[in-house]
Design a protein around this motif. Structure first.
Motif, short mmCIF file in Angstrom:
data_model
loop_
_atom_site.label_atom_id
_atom_site.label_comp_id
_atom_site.label_asym_id
_atom_site.label_seq_id
_atom_site.Cartn_x
_atom_site.Cartn_y
_atom_site.Cartn_z
N PRO A 15 0.83 -1.21 0.00
CA PRO A 15 0.00 0.00 0.00
C PRO A 15 0.86 1.26 0.00
N GLU A 33 -5.78 6.54 1.26
CA GLU A 33 -5.37 5.90 2.51
C GLU A 33 -5.26 6.91 3.66
N GLY A 37 -10.06 1.11 -2.25
CA GLY A 37 -8.98 1.49 -1.34
C GLY A 37 -8.54 0.36 -0.44
#
Length: 448
Positions: free
Chosen positions: A23, A156, A447
């Protein structure tokens, strides 16, 4: 990769992102996100070394950290400067703490381009050779790998981001010690750069509380012992909360690093929205008495106390609907500062023509639409527009905003023709895209 090496299949300088990639936030910090949130976010710097740390205050990176070659490179700099036709303000140059005049690195666009500020690659070369730093600004808008990365990181973090690149010749410094009014992640791409970090002279500065209004304080603090004095090498990362003083000097070779600025939403932003809600109070809108002496501190203090009491009373009357409206305005403002995943207009048009009941679609990554009722209909709030839908489309819209892959034939409470009509409009408005069209698969589209 050198400037002469071939690019990947996408035509971009740098390797393609790998399946199952880390991520975006994890790539900037190299430690678990939960630990970062508890110990560092908006509190204190974090220095992450790709190799075993050899200095106080730094932490070792977790596996998978430190390879930024898919995001940016020296070849990317050359491509942006030589063939992409950038204009100001997408680039600037600085030397010895001063920003250079744009005429020293730009010129007219030539035949068919009636502009005067397009980047001149030969002028940039000359300025770099003379020791100037090149700043490529807003790469989250112009360089495809960073368009994707910036969108993912903003999702994020929950806060808008900007991405700049700093290219500094050996043994040179582009900017004097200063602080930013936004948080910063630094990713070292190439070469090495020595960073000196000092405690803030103003903690958590707001956007208008810039360092140049505190030059003497900044100069004094920068002369003191730094809290971090480190050499960033390729793959290293640094996080700085807003307000921390910093300066950087390239070492024995040209240095390239990315600076990711995070523009956080604050309690002050929310307070401004609440104050704006008080504009409906006539007493607060009234003029002060005729002949008021604004230099009479006691008298003005009394007026301020009266206004504060009236404001407090007004805010105590704010109901849930007003709070919801204020929250919606704040949310739309934040969403408007972050670019959603790019779409290809011609591909979208082709998708409309070929759309069938089994065509897999997904919400455009990073779009974050807001769904609300409005006079017997439903409205999707987008980046800078709204799209109104009939009441019977509500259940279908809930499927869309959930962010998971769907097909037109799966849209509930609609017949087959209505499903295709709604789906085609969603594609035409850029709200959904065919799965895989933006390089983001459905599993990661929300996401997750």
């Amino acid at each position: 990769m050198s400037a002469g090496e071939p690019t990947g299949a996408s035509g971009l300088a740098g390797r393609p992102p790998q399946p199952g990639a880390t991520p975006a936030l994890q790539r900037c910090i190299g430690i678990p996100a939960g630990e970062f949130a508890r110990r560092h976010w908006a509190q204190r710097p974090l220095l992450t070394k790709v190799a075993a740390p050899a200095e106080p205050g730094s932490v070792p990176a977790v596996d998978g950290f430190g390879d930024f070659t898919d995001l940016f490179s020296a070849a990317a700099v050359d491509e942006l400067i030589s063939v992409r036709g950038l204009r100001t303000p997408f680039l600037r140059m600085a030397k010895d703490g001063s920003v250079l005049a744009t005429s020293t690195f730009t010129r007219g666009g030539g035949a068919g381009a009636t502009i005067a500020d397009q980047v001149a690659d030969d002028k940039v070369l000359g300025q770099l050779a003379a020791g100037a730093t090149l700043v490529l600004q807003a790469l989250h808008r112009t360089w495809p790998p960073l368009v994707r990365f910036g969108s993912e990181l903003a999702a994020e973090l929950g806060h808008p981001v900007q991405i700049n690149a700093y290219v500094t010749p050996a043994q040179n410094q582009g900017f004097a010690p200063h602080y930013d009014t936004h948080d910063v992640f630094v990713l070292q791409i190439a070469g090495t750069k020595r960073w000196r970090i000092h405690e803030p002279v103003l903690a958590d500065p707001l956007p208008h509380q810039t360092w140049d209004a505190r030059r003497e304080q900044v100069r004094t603090r920068a002369a003191q012992e730094p809290v971090i004095d480190t050499l960033l090498e390729p793959g290293d990362a640094l996080y700085l909360p807003r307000g921390y003083l910093h300066s950087a000097v390239a070492q024995g070779e040209l240095s390239i690093h990315l600076t990711i600025g995070v523009h956080p939403l604050t309690g002050y932003d929310l307070a401004r929205e609440l104050i704006a809600a008080a504009e409906g109070d006539r007493d607060l809108r009234r003029s002060l008495p005729l002949g008021v002496d604004v230099t009479d501190v006691d008298a003005m203090a009394g007026h301020l106390r009266t206004a504060a009491a009236r404001l407090t009373a007004r805010l105590n009357q704010v109901d849930a609907d007003h709070y919801a409206a204020a929250a919606r305005r704040v949310g739309r403002q934040q969403v408007g500062q972050t670019r959603p995943a790019p779409i290809a207009p011609l591909a979208q048009l082709a998708a409309i023509t070929g759309l069938g009941p089994d065509t897999p679609l997904v919400l455009r990554p990073g779009l974050r639409p807001g769904l609300r009722p409005a006079s017997g209909a439903w409205v999707l709030d987008l980046v800078d527009s709204t799209v109104t839908w009939p009441e019977q489309a509500h259940a279908a819209l809930l499927v869309v905003v959930a962010g998971k892959e769907f097909t037109p034939g799966q849209l509930p409470n609609l017949d087959a023709d209505e499903q295709l009509v709604i789906a085609r409009r969603l594609v035409r408005e850029g709200i959904v895209v065919p799965v895989g069209a933006t390089g983001v698969d459905a599993a990661g589209a929300d996401g997750s």
